[in-house]
Design a protein around this motif. Structure first.
Motif, PDB file in Angstrom:
ATOM      1  N   ALA B 103       0.831  -1.080  -0.050  1.00  0.00           N
ATOM      2  CA  ALA B 103      -0.056  -0.073  -0.040  1.00  0.00           C
ATOM      3  C   ALA B 103       0.812   1.309  -0.126  1.00  0.00           C
ATOM      4  O   ALA B 103       0.472   2.324  -0.352  1.00  0.00           O
ATOM      5  CB  ALA B 103      -0.941   0.165   1.239  1.00  0.00           C
ATOM      6  N   GLU B 104       1.888   1.251   0.427  1.00  0.00           N
ATOM      7  CA  GLU B 104       3.009   2.194   0.472  1.00  0.00           C
ATOM      8  C   GLU B 104       3.648   2.629  -0.894  1.00  0.00           C
ATOM      9  O   GLU B 104       4.043   3.670  -1.165  1.00  0.00           O
ATOM     10  CB  GLU B 104       4.141   2.159   1.486  1.00  0.00           C
ATOM     11  CG  GLU B 104       3.839   2.308   2.997  1.00  0.00           C
ATOM     12  CD  GLU B 104       4.681   1.716   4.101  1.00  0.00           C
ATOM     13  OE1 GLU B 104       5.894   1.717   3.565  1.00  0.00           O
ATOM     14  OE2 GLU B 104       4.388   1.525   5.061  1.00  0.00           O
ATOM     15  N   LEU B 105       3.413   1.677  -1.799  1.00  0.00           N
ATOM     16  CA  LEU B 105       4.267   1.749  -2.976  1.00  0.00           C
ATOM     17  C   LEU B 105       3.385   2.503  -4.101  1.00  0.00           C
ATOM     18  O   LEU B 105       2.226   2.687  -3.918  1.00  0.00           O
ATOM     19  CB  LEU B 105       4.546   0.363  -3.605  1.00  0.00           C
ATOM     20  CG  LEU B 105       5.494  -0.406  -2.934  1.00  0.00           C
ATOM     21  CD1 LEU B 105       5.491  -1.868  -3.591  1.00  0.00           C
ATOM     22  CD2 LEU B 105       6.790  -0.011  -2.739  1.00  0.00           C
ATOM     23  N   ASP B 106       4.059   3.329  -5.048  1.00  0.00           N
ATOM     24  CA  ASP B 106       3.408   3.851  -6.189  1.00  0.00           C
ATOM     25  C   ASP B 106       2.478   2.777  -6.821  1.00  0.00           C
ATOM     26  O   ASP B 106       2.682   1.567  -7.120  1.00  0.00           O
ATOM     27  CB  ASP B 106       4.225   4.530  -7.077  1.00  0.00           C
ATOM     28  CG  ASP B 106       4.791   5.627  -6.679  1.00  0.00           C
ATOM     29  OD1 ASP B 106       4.476   6.173  -5.549  1.00  0.00           O
ATOM     30  OD2 ASP B 106       6.077   6.041  -7.014  1.00  0.00           O
ATOM     31  N   ASP B 107       1.362   3.277  -7.557  1.00  0.00           N
ATOM     32  CA  ASP B 107       0.330   2.443  -8.209  1.00  0.00           C
ATOM     33  C   ASP B 107       0.846   1.438  -9.175  1.00  0.00           C
ATOM     34  O   ASP B 107       0.800   0.158  -9.202  1.00  0.00           O
ATOM     35  CB  ASP B 107      -0.521   3.257  -8.615  1.00  0.00           C
ATOM     36  CG  ASP B 107      -1.507   4.029  -7.551  1.00  0.00           C
ATOM     37  OD1 ASP B 107      -1.462   3.299  -6.616  1.00  0.00           O
ATOM     38  OD2 ASP B 107      -2.754   4.652  -7.960  1.00  0.00           O
ATOM     39  N   HIS B 108       1.707   2.315 -10.048  1.00  0.00           N
ATOM     40  CA  HIS B 108       2.258   1.296 -11.054  1.00  0.00           C
ATOM     41  C   HIS B 108       3.421   0.200 -10.741  1.00  0.00           C
ATOM     42  O   HIS B 108       3.518  -0.781 -11.439  1.00  0.00           O
ATOM     43  CB  HIS B 108       2.791   2.360 -12.097  1.00  0.00           C
ATOM     44  CG  HIS B 108       4.158   2.925 -11.780  1.00  0.00           C
ATOM     45  ND1 HIS B 108       4.267   4.182 -10.928  1.00  0.00           N
ATOM     46  CD2 HIS B 108       5.584   2.563 -11.992  1.00  0.00           C
ATOM     47  CE1 HIS B 108       5.353   4.271 -10.926  1.00  0.00           C
ATOM     48  NE2 HIS B 108       6.241   3.587 -11.215  1.00  0.00           N
ATOM     49  N   ILE B 109       4.045   0.530  -9.617  1.00  0.00           N
ATOM     50  CA  ILE B 109       5.126  -0.455  -8.928  1.00  0.00           C
ATOM     51  C   ILE B 109       4.347  -1.660  -8.204  1.00  0.00           C
ATOM     52  O   ILE B 109       4.635  -2.875  -8.459  1.00  0.00           O
ATOM     53  CB  ILE B 109       5.989   0.003  -7.942  1.00  0.00           C
ATOM     54  CG1 ILE B 109       6.801   1.193  -8.758  1.00  0.00           C
ATOM     55  CG2 ILE B 109       6.990  -0.741  -7.582  1.00  0.00           C
ATOM     56  CD1 ILE B 109       7.902   2.018  -8.075  1.00  0.00           C
ATOM     57  N   GLN B 110       3.097  -1.258  -7.671  1.00  0.00           N
ATOM     58  CA  GLN B 110       2.417  -2.071  -7.074  1.00  0.00           C
ATOM     59  C   GLN B 110       1.916  -3.353  -8.042  1.00  0.00           C
ATOM     60  O   GLN B 110       2.081  -4.276  -7.396  1.00  0.00           O
ATOM     61  CB  GLN B 110       1.121  -1.427  -6.429  1.00  0.00           C
ATOM     62  CG  GLN B 110       1.118  -0.729  -5.353  1.00  0.00           C
ATOM     63  CD  GLN B 110      -0.419  -0.358  -4.679  1.00  0.00           C
ATOM     64  OE1 GLN B 110      -1.343  -0.795  -4.871  1.00  0.00           O
ATOM     65  NE2 GLN B 110      -0.398   0.392  -3.930  1.00  0.00           N
ATOM     66  N   LYS B 111       1.689  -3.024  -8.849  1.00  0.00           N
ATOM     67  CA  LYS B 111       1.006  -4.106  -9.804  1.00  0.00           C
ATOM     68  C   LYS B 111       2.159  -4.780 -10.317  1.00  0.00           C
ATOM     69  O   LYS B 111       2.104  -6.192 -10.337  1.00  0.00           O
ATOM     70  CB  LYS B 111       0.219  -3.562 -11.256  1.00  0.00           C
ATOM     71  CG  LYS B 111      -0.569  -4.311 -11.604  1.00  0.00           C
ATOM     72  CD  LYS B 111      -1.258  -3.999 -13.045  1.00  0.00           C
ATOM     73  CE  LYS B 111      -1.509  -5.038 -13.842  1.00  0.00           C
ATOM     74  NZ  LYS B 111      -0.958  -6.507 -13.604  1.00  0.00           N
ATOM     75  N   GLN B 112       3.341  -4.390 -10.660  1.00  0.00           N
ATOM     76  CA  GLN B 112       4.577  -5.167 -11.047  1.00  0.00           C
ATOM     77  C   GLN B 112       5.013  -6.156  -9.861  1.00  0.00           C
ATOM     78  O   GLN B 112       5.421  -7.216 -10.196  1.00  0.00           O
ATOM     79  CB  GLN B 112       5.729  -4.261 -11.367  1.00  0.00           C
ATOM     80  CG  GLN B 112       5.383  -3.467 -12.788  1.00  0.00           C
ATOM     81  CD  GLN B 112       6.755  -2.397 -13.021  1.00  0.00           C
ATOM     82  OE1 GLN B 112       7.742  -2.947 -12.813  1.00  0.00           O
ATOM     83  NE2 GLN B 112       6.513  -1.433 -13.387  1.00  0.00           N
TER      84      GLN B 112
END
Lengths: 451, 451
Positions: B103-112
């Motif tokens: 949840a702390e990560l940026d959205d686009h990195i979350q998915k990766q």
């Protein structure tokens, strides 16, 4: 789960049943509720009614209720019970809770109660716990735990555990000792479940185990259990012999009480007082701090009356006394609170000098911001002279810096002296900063205005 | 247990080994330490050094370390890791911790990151948890738990538990569900150990079990777990299906954070700030509250300058402005703190009117005590006239009563409006009481002295 809501109807219903001595209906009604809910109910009854219920219900339930009650109400109820009735309740309690309750009784009753506890080894365990200071691991621990010897097999261990588990409400950990009782390690339930029946414990136990000594201070126990995420920790005596264990629920209570005490100290309330406590308790908890504030106010009055020239020639400077005072107080509380919290959490690292520099920098930024606003407003709205405005501005910056440094140093000083730094927050620091701030303000005005 | 002490020598030793890229010595050195101790060490290193260690050590250890770190440092480290490296860490974490970190990560990195998590069911569980608000039971819970079906036998159950226990660090409770997954009750380990192999779970499980819904608020979960002394609580969805469990260690963290936040609010610090944080963060947390105090000070200045007659004809009354101000502030903070704590602990019972009466009585006793002292001192030490002294005395009593009532009502009002009452303590209440107190003082003086 349906949340229990203590309603007036429910209280009245119970009071009516007590009045009618309708024991059957009362028992049937209350057996539906969790002991913690019944404890909440008793808190709203008078002590005779509460005693009636404690005498009525099964001691398996009432022993739990007694533990949950407010100290005051519990004392009143215990006063109404005979030593043998109290002993009956203690039979059902874990040793740590039983020891806490015995410690609250008068000396001569303590002995009578202990003599009437059924199980002599339970009684001996309780007596043993009474030796320890309540703020140490020994004072927090319970004697109930599951211990196995390293020489046993898995099968023997499971057999023993079944027997021991009778006395232990919740199995947190299985501790492994040598023949003499010295703590050697712990056994994971998973390993026990998956190992072969004839495996020896010595082959599967985990030798790395956190533990504390009976004399370890309670706040150190809390720190260790939190830091290492422990749900239970074994306690050993000075010879390394396993003598008890502390569970996380006791630590939760401890943490909450500490946090509340710090909060109350910061707010200038000197003991555990609640909104619904009586007049005497409230006054005793609050008046001393107001008197400290009063002393500060009188100190400020002395300073102002000694700068008679300001009263006579620069009365406009007096307009800003409340602002100076409020700012000094607020900055002092902020700085001291951060230090108090850092000390409590053991997160205060690095050198004192570096911290003072950082604190001064923060104070300088805050001070300049506020000084500029006030300087402009004082000049354009309150029509102070250039020099008066300048005095006010420089005073604000100076006062903020001094208040910040004082707010930093006082808790550290108290801590070094072994005094709880939390007493330094709240009225104590506000008051000293008030007096100090006003004095600094006038001194700067004197220098700049040259009177 | 030997208490870990982070020394400068140790930090320097580690920094030297990192500089030398001496991976072998570094690994050997650090494997002696608990992950929480290594997390403490990383807190003292710069983010490149910390990242180096995270990359070096085994992810079984570093996943635990990452959870323990300060948000800020963790963010910096994660910025230095590739999505697959992050996924590698998450593989080792419990779902609740993994979800918090994602949840702390940026959205686009979350998915990766999620795409690269090895175990698809672990990934699915984490994604599921991301749906819940962090301040609800759903946001606190983990998916890892031991669940058995009521139709199983004890033998089958033990077999299943061995399998499930692989993924569960600590077995807190064994939950029993029906075929559809609906929570039916819990199984005591003791009963499991003592029952016959072919007994069905349905015969030995305990149907009474506390649980919360995924949408239950975090503070309610904390309250329930504390009140009923629970070490873990199962979480169900709206259909009663068992979806996760919350353990007491998460609640301990929650309780501590809440207590610290309240403490900081009371001290006029508006966000989680520590003694060692940088200039910008400190200023952002502290300046707003000082500005509130400044506004109050300017309000007081306006009042004083509007009572020009006092400045000119009764300058001695001005001497006592700091005293009135300090008293009003202290009383306000005391009263509001008691209410805020009562609200937080859910111990505020009884009628509002009764409470106001009690508060007024306490205020009256405190007020009269202080007023008498100040009245005498003002007359005999500061030579105020009879009427001036009387004005001061009556003003003190009035101000204390008003401050107490205001201190009581503001938190209650905020609470009713759904605003955290803790913001009402500290500078907020001090400031409003300052202004109010001074105004009341002058008004009473005007009435008594008749100007």
């Amino acid at each position: 789960m349906i949340r229990f809501q203590l309603t007036n109807e429910f209280i009245e219903q119970v009071e009516k049943l007590i009045e009618d001595r309708n024991d059957e209906a009362l028992t049937t009604l209350l057996q539906e509720y969790h002991f913690a809910d019944i404890a909440e109910l008793l808190g709203e009854l008078d002590s005779d009614e509460a005693t009636y219920i404690v005498k009525l219900l099964d001691s398996e339930v009432t022993s739990e209720i007694l533990i949950e009650l407010d100290d005051e109400l519990r004392e009143q109820i215990l006063d109404n019970l005979t030593p043998s009735e109290i002993a009956f309740e203690l039979n059902e309690m874990d040793t740590d809770d039983a020891a806490d309750i015995i410690a609250e009784l008068d000396d001569h009753i303590q002995k009578q109660v202990i003599d009437q506890i059924e199980d002599p080894s339970h009684a001996a365990d309780i007596v043993d716990l009474l030796r320890y200071d309540e703020d140490t691991a020994g004072g927090l621990m319970a004697k109930e735990l599951v211990r196995v010897k390293e020489t046993w097999t898995v099968a023997g261990c499971v057999r023993e555990m079944r027997r021991q588990a009778e006395n232990v409400t919740r199995v947190h950990s299985i501790y492994v000792t040598d023949k003499a009782g010295k703590l050697k390690g712990r056994l994971s339930l998973k390993d026990l479940l998956t190992a072969h029946e004839r495996t020896h414990i010595s082959e599967i136990y985990i030798p790395k185990v956190d533990y504390v000594n009976v004399h370890t201070e309670a706040n150190e126990v809390a720190r260790v259990m939190q830091k290492y995420d422990l749900e239970a920790i074994p306690v050993v005596d000075d010879n390394g012999i396993l003598v008890g264990r502390i569970t996380i629920d006791d630590i939760v209570d401890y943490i909450k009480e500490e946090a509340e005490r710090d909060y109350q100290l910061a707010a200038g309330i000197s003991q555990d007082v609640e909104a619904d406590d009586g007049l005497f308790k409230q006054t005793k908890a609050r008046l001393p701090w107001l008197l400290i504030g009063m002393m500060g106010g009188l100190g400020a009055a002395t300073i102002i009356s000694n700068f008679e020239i300001i009263l006579n020639d620069f009365p406009k400077l007096l307009i800003f006394v409340p602002l100076i005072q409020a700012t000094a107080g607020n900055v002092g509380v902020q700085s001291s609170a951060i230090i108090v919290q850092g000390l409590a959490n053991d997160t205060l690292k690095g050198k004192l000098f570096a911290r003072i520099i950082r604190e001064t920098t923060v104070a300088l930024v805050n001070g300049i911001s506020i000084a500029i606003i006030v300087l402009l407003i004082s000049h354009f709205v309150f029509y102070t002279s250039y020099l008066e405005s300048l005095s006010i501005g420089i005073a604000i910056i100076t006062v903020i810096i001094i208040a910040a440094i004082v707010g930093n140093l006082i808790p550290l000083f108290l801590y070094k002296k072994g005094i709880d730094p939390a007493v330094a927050t709240g009225p104590f620091i506000t008051t000293s900063n008030d007096v100090f701030g006003i004095f600094t303000y006038f001194l700067i005005a004197k220098l700049i205005l040259g009177f």
